[in-house]
Design a protein around this motif. Sequence first.
Motif, PDB file in Angstrom:
ATOM      1  N   UNK B  25      -8.337  13.886 -10.025  1.00  0.00           N
ATOM      2  CA  UNK B  25      -8.224  12.448  -9.445  1.00  0.00           C
ATOM      3  C   UNK B  25      -6.973  12.274  -8.526  1.00  0.00           C
ATOM      4  N   UNK B  26      -5.941  13.201  -9.153  1.00  0.00           N
ATOM      5  CA  UNK B  26      -4.557  13.217  -8.379  1.00  0.00           C
ATOM      6  C   UNK B  26      -4.563  13.680  -7.168  1.00  0.00           C
ATOM      7  N   UNK B  27      -5.383  14.837  -7.043  1.00  0.00           N
ATOM      8  CA  UNK B  27      -5.612  15.519  -5.881  1.00  0.00           C
ATOM      9  C   UNK B  27      -6.247  14.677  -4.644  1.00  0.00           C
ATOM     10  N   UNK B  28      -7.312  13.795  -5.339  1.00  0.00           N
ATOM     11  CA  UNK B  28      -8.061  13.138  -4.116  1.00  0.00           C
ATOM     12  C   UNK B  28      -7.349  11.871  -3.900  1.00  0.00           C
ATOM     13  N   UNK B  29      -6.270  11.302  -4.929  1.00  0.00           N
ATOM     14  CA  UNK B  29      -5.510  10.191  -4.281  1.00  0.00           C
ATOM     15  C   UNK B  29      -4.445  10.695  -3.047  1.00  0.00           C
ATOM     16  N   UNK B  30      -3.888  11.835  -3.373  1.00  0.00           N
ATOM     17  CA  UNK B  30      -3.046  12.607  -2.497  1.00  0.00           C
ATOM     18  C   UNK B  30      -3.977  12.759  -1.354  1.00  0.00           C
ATOM     19  N   UNK B  31      -5.054  13.053  -1.119  1.00  0.00           N
ATOM     20  CA  UNK B  31      -5.558  13.676   0.092  1.00  0.00           C
ATOM     21  C   UNK B  31      -5.998  12.179   0.823  1.00  0.00           C
ATOM     22  N   UNK B  32      -6.001  11.190   0.331  1.00  0.00           N
ATOM     23  CA  UNK B  32      -5.824   9.855   0.997  1.00  0.00           C
ATOM     24  C   UNK B  32      -4.603   9.564   1.572  1.00  0.00           C
ATOM     25  N   UNK B  33      -3.507   9.808   0.677  1.00  0.00           N
ATOM     26  CA  UNK B  33      -2.495   8.996   0.828  1.00  0.00           C
ATOM     27  C   UNK B  33      -1.377  10.001   1.833  1.00  0.00           C
ATOM     28  N   UNK B  34      -1.255  11.381   1.311  1.00  0.00           N
ATOM     29  CA  UNK B  34      -0.290  12.136   2.221  1.00  0.00           C
ATOM     30  C   UNK B  34      -0.627  12.042   3.595  1.00  0.00           C
ATOM     31  N   UNK B  35      -1.683  12.087   4.249  1.00  0.00           N
ATOM     32  CA  UNK B  35      -1.751  12.045   5.633  1.00  0.00           C
ATOM     33  C   UNK B  35      -1.245  10.624   6.457  1.00  0.00           C
ATOM     34  N   UNK B  36      -1.492   9.664   5.654  1.00  0.00           N
ATOM     35  CA  UNK B  36      -0.759   8.387   6.022  1.00  0.00           C
ATOM     36  C   UNK B  36       0.703   8.301   6.010  1.00  0.00           C
ATOM     37  N   UNK B  37       1.207   9.193   4.907  1.00  0.00           N
ATOM     38  CA  UNK B  37       2.484   9.189   4.777  1.00  0.00           C
ATOM     39  C   UNK B  37       2.989  10.150   5.981  1.00  0.00           C
ATOM     40  N   UNK B  38       2.543  11.299   6.394  1.00  0.00           N
ATOM     41  CA  UNK B  38       2.954  11.889   7.583  1.00  0.00           C
ATOM     42  C   UNK B  38       3.107  10.805   8.567  1.00  0.00           C
ATOM     43  N   UNK B  39       2.049  10.115   8.894  1.00  0.00           N
ATOM     44  CA  UNK B  39       2.233   9.275   9.848  1.00  0.00           C
ATOM     45  C   UNK B  39       3.447   8.237   9.958  1.00  0.00           C
ATOM     46  N   UNK B  40       3.689   7.855   8.712  1.00  0.00           N
ATOM     47  CA  UNK B  40       4.751   6.930   8.235  1.00  0.00           C
ATOM     48  C   UNK B  40       6.156   7.755   8.820  1.00  0.00           C
ATOM     49  N   UNK B  41       6.351   9.093   8.433  1.00  0.00           N
ATOM     50  CA  UNK B  41       7.449   9.859   8.674  1.00  0.00           C
ATOM     51  C   UNK B  41       7.732   9.987   9.986  1.00  0.00           C
ATOM     52  N   UNK B  42       6.698  10.107  11.004  1.00  0.00           N
ATOM     53  CA  UNK B  42       6.752   9.985  12.362  1.00  0.00           C
ATOM     54  C   UNK B  42       6.829   8.883  12.758  1.00  0.00           C
ATOM     55  N   UNK B  43       6.547   7.809  12.374  1.00  0.00           N
ATOM     56  CA  UNK B  43       7.002   6.277  12.818  1.00  0.00           C
ATOM     57  C   UNK B  43       8.307   6.084  12.703  1.00  0.00           C
TER      58      UNK B  43
END
Lengths: 284, 279
Positions: B25-43
């Motif tokens: 469950x934790x892995x699948x949550x991270x799978x969704x959130x982490x890429x968005x977080x990367x985009x947030x960092x860049x923004x």
Amino acid sequence: MPMNARILPYVLILPVTLFLCLFFLYPFVLVSQQAFGSSDGGWSLDNFREVVNYWKFPISLKNTLLLAAAVVPIQLALALLMATMVSKMGKGRDMVLYIWTIPLGISDLAAGIIWLAIFEQSGFLNSMLSGIGVIDRPMNLLTYQNPWIVFLAIALAEIWRATAIMLVILVAGIGLIPKEYYEAADVFGASKWKQFTRITFPMLRPSLQTALVLRVILAFEIFAVVAALGGTLFPVLMGETYAYQFDLLNSGAAAAMALIILGISIGFTLIILRILRVPKGASI
Amino acid sequence: MTDATALDVSTDTRKSGRILYVASVVFLCAWVIVPIYFLLINTLSSPDAVNSFPKSFIPEFDFGSLQFFAGFAGMLTALKNSVIVALMTMVMSILIGAPAGYALSRFDFPGKGLFRLLILLTRAFPLPLLALPLAVMFIQTGLDDTVFGLALVHTTLAIPFAVLITFSLFSGIPIELEEAAWTLGCTRLTAFTKVVLPLILPGITASAIFAFVISWNEVFAAAVLTIENRTLTAFLLQNLDTSPLHLKFAGGFILVVPALIFIFAVRKYLFAMWGIANR
């Protein structure tokens, strides 16, 4: 109000019917005319011949089918796994479901850009690889020398983005299965796996049908993810349609491409409906 | 093997099964959130940081990229166009679609099967492609390159969902409620506005938001049908080859933010909307 009740439904569906005739059926007729038209005004298959004989056609067809074949089964398995995990979750279920359905609202273009942040040359994948010492300088991953990485990036972005819609459909479907079936199965000592294969899976057939049809059709329409990640490195059917319309200004050929995509979509829809057909009267 | 060790083994496997379950469950949550977080960092980083290597995994909270985005010629207009088209789509698809959803859930009428087939057919078509012939039709009627013309196409995309979702929402309200209102002197219309509408309004709002998201996210038709009045997706797509990375990421982020809010707003209805709509 018997009179009223006879006419009222037609009054209520009239707006949608008119709207769909004008903006769905009519343009569909137009696009067919354009595709089968020729320069002298008669009917011909010239547009189709031109499109199919263009050197990019076999590659874009292959790429589109390959992507669908790679992405849709993984999405189906992942969505089934997530849906069954959620179905026995207690507290935290709402939070987990919200997180898992976030990509539902994210466009294919945005998803492509998100995965570009990971795969581009100064991106996060290279940063991680160099952080753990695998590479010492950033590699350019999304180039024509690395067709498999381009494919992988597009497939990952598509799996990431579009599993959520299947998940929602399957969770909704599981919600409709009566609890009594599982209680009975527990009484007879059926294992969780047996309950899944004997109850959940067959009862879920209508939802699986919807989810698969929707996803397969959308898989053939893949466009913006590819545009963001692969650009011209990875031609797909929808991108070629766009190129015909815009770069080559050949709307006859674009229309022919549109009909080819449509034909493939309908073909696969019929196959899915046939494989997963629900026996009459067997649905809940 | 004694009974005690057998018991140990089974609690052990259960415990490790539990750990595996939570980890997945934790892995699948991270799978969704982490890429968005990367985009947030860049923004939230300066254009220099976006183009530098290696990347920091913590945003520096610099608004340089967002400022560049806002100052980029045509970008704010495109953002405005996206909002207007999506709002029009939302209103039109509900006003046109909801009555049909009500008709499907409350009446049996000759031609109902044919009508459902028409609705389902639209889902089986690659609809954005209809933008190709519509471009010609719109030029003839003066609708070309207008936000309204694009909203009409997006409404075609959203209407099957609006019909099926409102159908499932109306079906969730027992007809006995309406019948009770009729016996108490309501007409069909007042029974609808006084009894059904208040109950259904939150669900209708949710499906309207769903229509908004469909339009907000649509790329192909928007790119084909607008030239001067581009929406944000069409604008970004057109400039993908030429725009600098920080512009792409800021634009992508602006596209994502409404999605986060909307999914949160409709989360309660998401599953109810799809439950019956599938049948």
